[in-house]
Motif scaffolding. Structure first.
Motif, short mmCIF file in Angstrom:
data_model
loop_
_atom_site.label_atom_id
_atom_site.label_comp_id
_atom_site.label_asym_id
_atom_site.label_seq_id
_atom_site.Cartn_x
_atom_site.Cartn_y
_atom_site.Cartn_z
N UNK A 73 4.12 -17.89 11.88
CA UNK A 73 3.49 -18.43 10.67
C UNK A 73 4.48 -19.06 9.69
N UNK A 74 5.73 -19.22 10.12
CA UNK A 74 6.74 -19.73 9.19
C UNK A 74 6.35 -21.12 8.64
N UNK A 75 5.65 -21.90 9.47
CA UNK A 75 5.25 -23.24 9.01
C UNK A 75 4.18 -23.19 7.92
N UNK A 76 3.62 -22.00 7.68
CA UNK A 76 2.60 -21.89 6.62
C UNK A 76 3.21 -21.71 5.22
N UNK A 77 4.55 -21.63 5.16
CA UNK A 77 5.17 -21.37 3.84
C UNK A 77 4.83 -22.44 2.81
N UNK A 78 4.74 -23.70 3.25
CA UNK A 78 4.43 -24.75 2.28
C UNK A 78 3.00 -24.58 1.75
N UNK A 79 2.10 -24.11 2.63
CA UNK A 79 0.71 -23.86 2.18
C UNK A 79 0.68 -22.70 1.19
N UNK A 80 1.47 -21.66 1.49
CA UNK A 80 1.55 -20.51 0.59
C UNK A 80 2.11 -20.95 -0.77
N UNK A 81 3.11 -21.81 -0.72
CA UNK A 81 3.70 -22.32 -1.96
C UNK A 81 2.64 -23.04 -2.79
N UNK A 82 1.81 -23.82 -2.10
CA UNK A 82 0.72 -24.51 -2.78
C UNK A 82 -0.25 -23.54 -3.43
N UNK A 83 -0.58 -22.47 -2.72
CA UNK A 83 -1.50 -21.46 -3.28
C UNK A 83 -0.91 -20.83 -4.54
N UNK A 84 0.40 -20.55 -4.48
CA UNK A 84 1.04 -19.90 -5.64
C UNK A 84 1.02 -20.82 -6.86
N UNK A 110 15.91 -13.80 12.61
CA UNK A 110 16.26 -14.85 11.63
C UNK A 110 15.02 -15.48 10.99
N UNK A 111 13.92 -15.54 11.75
CA UNK A 111 12.69 -16.12 11.19
C UNK A 111 12.09 -15.19 10.14
N UNK A 112 12.11 -13.89 10.45
CA UNK A 112 11.65 -12.90 9.44
C UNK A 112 12.47 -13.07 8.16
N UNK A 113 13.79 -13.22 8.34
CA UNK A 113 14.68 -13.32 7.18
C UNK A 113 14.37 -14.58 6.37
N UNK A 114 14.14 -15.69 7.07
CA UNK A 114 13.82 -16.95 6.37
C UNK A 114 12.56 -16.82 5.54
N UNK A 115 11.54 -16.19 6.14
CA UNK A 115 10.27 -16.01 5.44
C UNK A 115 10.48 -15.11 4.22
N UNK A 116 11.23 -14.04 4.43
CA UNK A 116 11.49 -13.13 3.30
C UNK A 116 12.27 -13.84 2.19
N UNK A 117 13.27 -14.63 2.60
CA UNK A 117 14.07 -15.37 1.61
C UNK A 117 13.18 -16.28 0.76
#
Ligand code: ZN
Length: 253
Positions: A73-84, A110-117
């Motif tokens: 789901x890492x590619x969903x971060x931009x959508x999450x950013x939009x929601x915020x 590393x993907x977990x870490x990127x999402x957490x970051x």
């Protein structure tokens, strides 16, 4: 009537979502004051927002990407950013974190870490509270908190079951801890109410996770308070009132 809080429940799961009206009615009747709806991906975050708009008095939204889902789901971060940016009422990010216990595939770390970051960066800018999953990665989470500008008191450690030394470090960082029905049988989880300051304790169901065959749900918070009272030797009433106050502190300090 006593009032209870559940700071970590997976309301977007079909189990709750499909019958939410019935559940809310029942939980209202037994004194549930607040339920934090945690989300594991973008779709669930949308559901959480919808539920919190439907029941604004009781459901508090938390949006996030669960460490188990980070690699997908890492590619969903931009959508999450939009929601915020769209929903300024959101104060809590979760369920987020790291997991090196249940997730054995090292290439996913590393993907977990990127999402957490990503979520830490949002919290550094916007003062969000963090609902953290730390299983098997407790030290990494401590390091991440220490290297950020986020105070430990803005972090809630969900279902802690690590070592005594790590627990002490998290206590020293001033973190909150959400305890659940596993207090009944998990000696590692029982360390939390025994050792952490009472002012840092919160209650959670992690519903609809199962505890020795019993499905977790907010209606179990009264039992969790009783378990906490037994472990701390403090009265039910005092624990219940303190936990509620702690939640206000967690959100407002
Ligand atoms: Zn959870």
């Amino acid at each position: 009537m006593s009032q209870y809080i559940d700071v970590h429940c997976h309301l977007p799961e079909n189990y709750f979502y499909n019958s939410i009206d019935t559940y809310i009615k029942r939980w209202n009747q037994i004194g549930l004051k607040y339920i934090v709806s945690v989300s594991q991906n973008y779709r669930e975050s949308l559901r959480t927002i919808e539920l919190s708009q439907k029941y604004p008095k009781i459901i508090i939204p938390a949006i996030g990407i669960h460490p188990w889902k980070a690699h997908k789901k890492i590619e969903e971060l931009s959508l999450i950013k939009g929601l915020l940016s769209q929903h300024k009422q959101i104060r809590i990010l979760g369920e987020i974190g790291l997991d090196k216990h249940f997730i054995k595939q090292r290439e996913r770390y590393p993907l977990q870490q990127k999402v957490l970051d990503f979520f830490f960066e949002q919290a550094e800018k916007q003062d969000y509270r963090l609902m953290l999953h730390v299983k098997g990665a407790e030290q990494e989470i401590i390091d991440r908190i220490e290297t950020s500008s986020i105070p430990g008191s803005h972090c809630c450690i969900h279902w802690f079951s690590g070592t005594e030394e790590i627990l002490q470090q998290l206590i020293d960082l001033d973190c909150y801890f959400s305890c659940g029905p596993a207090l009944k049988y998990s000696t590692k989880h029982q360390q939390v109410p025994k050792k952490a300051p009472i002012a840092r304790l919160l209650t959670e169901s992690d519903g609809n996770v199962k505890y020795q065959g019993i499905v977790g749900h907010p209606g179990l918070m009264r039992d969790v308070i009783k378990l906490m009272a037994d472990l701390t030797k403090i009265s039910n009433k005092k624990i219940q009132q303190t936990v509620l106050n702690n939640f206000y502190q967690f959100l407002n300090t």
